[in-house]
Design a protein around this motif. Structure first.
Motif, PDB file in Angstrom:
ATOM      1  N   LEU A 108      56.425  38.604  51.869  1.00  0.00           N
ATOM      2  CA  LEU A 108      57.143  39.752  51.306  1.00  0.00           C
ATOM      3  C   LEU A 108      57.789  39.434  49.956  1.00  0.00           C
ATOM      4  CD1 LEU A 108      58.791  41.216  54.542  1.00  0.00           C
ATOM      5  CD2 LEU A 108      56.886  42.169  53.236  1.00  0.00           C
ATOM      6  N   VAL A 109      58.025  38.148  49.685  1.00  0.00           N
ATOM      7  CA  VAL A 109      58.607  37.740  48.400  1.00  0.00           C
ATOM      8  C   VAL A 109      57.570  37.859  47.273  1.00  0.00           C
ATOM      9  CG1 VAL A 109      59.486  35.745  47.104  1.00  0.00           C
ATOM     10  CG2 VAL A 109      60.362  36.230  49.391  1.00  0.00           C
ATOM     11  N   ILE A 110      56.273  37.651  47.609  1.00  0.00           N
ATOM     12  CA  ILE A 110      55.199  37.684  46.602  1.00  0.00           C
ATOM     13  C   ILE A 110      54.958  39.123  46.147  1.00  0.00           C
ATOM     14  CG2 ILE A 110      52.790  37.084  46.122  1.00  0.00           C
ATOM     15  CD1 ILE A 110      52.952  35.068  48.429  1.00  0.00           C
ATOM     16  N   HIS A 111      54.815  39.296  44.840  1.00  0.00           N
ATOM     17  CA  HIS A 111      54.535  40.631  44.296  1.00  0.00           C
ATOM     18  C   HIS A 111      53.184  41.119  44.810  1.00  0.00           C
ATOM     19  CE1 HIS A 111      53.545  43.778  41.351  1.00  0.00           C
ATOM     20  NE2 HIS A 111      54.865  43.856  41.149  1.00  0.00           N
ATOM     21  N   GLU A 112      53.088  42.412  45.080  1.00  0.00           N
ATOM     22  CA  GLU A 112      51.880  42.983  45.688  1.00  0.00           C
ATOM     23  C   GLU A 112      50.631  42.686  44.867  1.00  0.00           C
ATOM     24  OE1 GLU A 112      50.175  47.279  47.310  1.00  0.00           O
ATOM     25  OE2 GLU A 112      52.261  47.092  46.665  1.00  0.00           O
ATOM     26  N   TYR A 113      50.739  42.772  43.533  1.00  0.00           N
ATOM     27  CA  TYR A 113      49.581  42.513  42.653  1.00  0.00           C
ATOM     28  C   TYR A 113      49.112  41.070  42.804  1.00  0.00           C
ATOM     29  CZ  TYR A 113      46.835  41.834  38.405  1.00  0.00           C
ATOM     30  OH  TYR A 113      45.842  41.519  37.518  1.00  0.00           O
ATOM     31  N   ASN A 114      50.082  40.133  42.764  1.00  0.00           N
ATOM     32  CA  ASN A 114      49.752  38.705  42.907  1.00  0.00           C
ATOM     33  C   ASN A 114      49.190  38.412  44.297  1.00  0.00           C
ATOM     34  OD1 ASN A 114      50.666  38.167  40.313  1.00  0.00           O
ATOM     35  ND2 ASN A 114      52.767  37.780  41.008  1.00  0.00           N
TER      36      ASN A 114
ATOM     37  N   GLU B 287      47.436  40.453  46.137  1.00  0.00           N
ATOM     38  CA  GLU B 287      46.047  40.927  46.172  1.00  0.00           C
ATOM     39  C   GLU B 287      45.104  39.916  45.524  1.00  0.00           C
ATOM     40  OE1 GLU B 287      45.845  44.784  44.436  1.00  0.00           O
ATOM     41  OE2 GLU B 287      46.848  45.775  46.117  1.00  0.00           O
ATOM     42  N   ILE B 288      45.523  39.335  44.410  1.00  0.00           N
ATOM     43  CA  ILE B 288      44.711  38.318  43.732  1.00  0.00           C
ATOM     44  C   ILE B 288      44.539  37.094  44.628  1.00  0.00           C
ATOM     45  CG2 ILE B 288      44.651  36.692  41.787  1.00  0.00           C
ATOM     46  CD1 ILE B 288      46.123  38.815  40.119  1.00  0.00           C
ATOM     47  N   LEU B 289      45.660  36.658  45.242  1.00  0.00           N
ATOM     48  CA  LEU B 289      45.631  35.489  46.124  1.00  0.00           C
ATOM     49  C   LEU B 289      44.685  35.701  47.297  1.00  0.00           C
ATOM     50  CD1 LEU B 289      46.814  32.694  46.879  1.00  0.00           C
ATOM     51  CD2 LEU B 289      48.648  33.899  48.067  1.00  0.00           C
ATOM     52  N   VAL B 290      44.833  36.863  47.946  1.00  0.00           N
ATOM     53  CA  VAL B 290      43.992  37.180  49.107  1.00  0.00           C
ATOM     54  C   VAL B 290      42.524  37.290  48.697  1.00  0.00           C
ATOM     55  CG1 VAL B 290      43.465  38.959  50.828  1.00  0.00           C
ATOM     56  CG2 VAL B 290      45.823  38.291  50.421  1.00  0.00           C
ATOM     57  N   SER B 291      42.262  37.901  47.540  1.00  0.00           N
ATOM     58  CA  SER B 291      40.883  38.051  47.040  1.00  0.00           C
ATOM     59  C   SER B 291      40.241  36.694  46.786  1.00  0.00           C
ATOM     60  CB  SER B 291      40.865  38.884  45.752  1.00  0.00           C
ATOM     61  OG  SER B 291      41.348  40.179  45.999  1.00  0.00           O
ATOM     62  N   CYS B 292      41.003  35.762  46.204  1.00  0.00           N
ATOM     63  CA  CYS B 292      40.480  34.410  45.922  1.00  0.00           C
ATOM     64  C   CYS B 292      40.172  33.669  47.226  1.00  0.00           C
ATOM     65  CB  CYS B 292      41.504  33.617  45.098  1.00  0.00           C
ATOM     66  SG  CYS B 292      41.675  34.193  43.399  1.00  0.00           S
ATOM     67  N   ILE B 293      41.096  33.747  48.172  1.00  0.00           N
ATOM     68  CA  ILE B 293      40.897  33.069  49.466  1.00  0.00           C
ATOM     69  C   ILE B 293      39.688  33.670  50.186  1.00  0.00           C
ATOM     70  CG2 ILE B 293      41.872  32.674  51.764  1.00  0.00           C
ATOM     71  CD1 ILE B 293      44.644  32.607  50.417  1.00  0.00           C
TER      72      ILE B 293
END
Length: 282
Positions: A122-128, A130-136
């Protein structure tokens, strides 16, 4: 990742050496991640009751383990885990001990782990995020594709090795039959007439045996480091159709191959000597 750590630790202790557990190259076991999401979905509504969390999580994770095991066997013709030697197991895919363990993990996940993970996410910004999840997701998908191809290729090689072993066995039996009955109970005249043809037949089978043996060696050499990873990472892996071939390769990897007394190559060597003696007698 946490599942990978747990599984690798348990298997390493059991085998008394470090084992990089898993189907993928990455330090991830997707069944644990999928299981965690499933447990959250079914257990969060009953999170106020530890007993309910335990049993609902245990049942859900056990069902998932069975389904994943079933489809991996169907697709890859291999059992990457096998509880057949454990008490109260069902078709080697699930067992009581494992299910009870899933219940414990469910309680830990809901009451301890998820609280911290939820806070971090919840601390991570939603945009970031999405990028993190997409990379994983991209990395895991590529890894899954490559690992699946390796597993299918491994099964093809095991099939070829098994087929060649059966061919060697067939040729060996045919040669042994000739050695036993080549010119027994035949008159001297007939024996003389059959001598040349018998010798040619044995020589032909000898060459065929050598050719098939070399082909088998070549197939075994195709089990490169990439494919042996699947065997080394899963010490109890079991091939439904070609387990003898898989066992031979595993023995080679564990340097136990030389200890085998009834090795195919040893038998072929003995057979070669018998062939030479037979031909000299003719």
């Amino acid at each position: 990742f946490i599942g990978w750590c747990i599984e690798s630790a348990i298997v390493s202790i059991e085998n008394k050496k470090l084992v990089n557990r898993g189907f993928l190259k990455l330090p991830l076991l997707p069944i644990y991640g999928t299981g965690a999401i499933l447990i959250l979905l079914v257990c969060l509504p009953v999170r106020d009751s530890i007993l309910k969390v335990y049993f609902v999580g245990m049942i859900s994770a056990t069902i998932l383990e069975y389904i994943v095991g079933y489809f991996m066997e169907i697709i890859f013709k291999m059992k990457y885990w096998d509880y057949s030697n454990d008490k109260f197991n069902y078709k080697g895919r699930i067992c009581l001990e494992s299910s009870l363990f899933w219940g414990v993990l469910s309680v830990l996940l809901i009451r301890v782990v998820h609280t911290y993970i939820e806070g971090m996410v919840l601390v991570i910004h939603e945009y970031n995020l999405e990028i993190l999840v997409s990379c994983i997701l991209a990395m895991t998908s590529i890894d899954a594709f490559i690992s699946a191809k390796e597993a299918i290729d491994l099964n093809k090689v095991l099939k070829k090795i098994s087929s060649l072993k059966n061919e060697i066995e067939s040729i060996s039996l045919e040669i042994e039959e000739i050695l036993r009955n080549g010119y027994k109970d035949i008159s001297y005249t007939k024996a003389k007439e059959l001598m040349v043809s018998t010798k040619e037949r044995v020589e032909s089978l000898k060459m065929k045996l050598l050719k098939v043996t070399e082909s088998r060696k070549e197939e075994i050499s195709k089990i490169n480091l990439v494919k042996t990873r699947l065997i080394k990472n899963n010490p109890t892996v079991y091939s439904i159709q070609f387990n003898d071939a898989l066992k031979e390769i595993r023995d080679r990897l564990l340097n136990k191959y030389g200890e085998k007394k009834n090795d195919v190559m040893e038998r072929i060597g003995t057979l070669q000597k018998k062939i030479e003696e037979f031909i000299r007698d003719l």
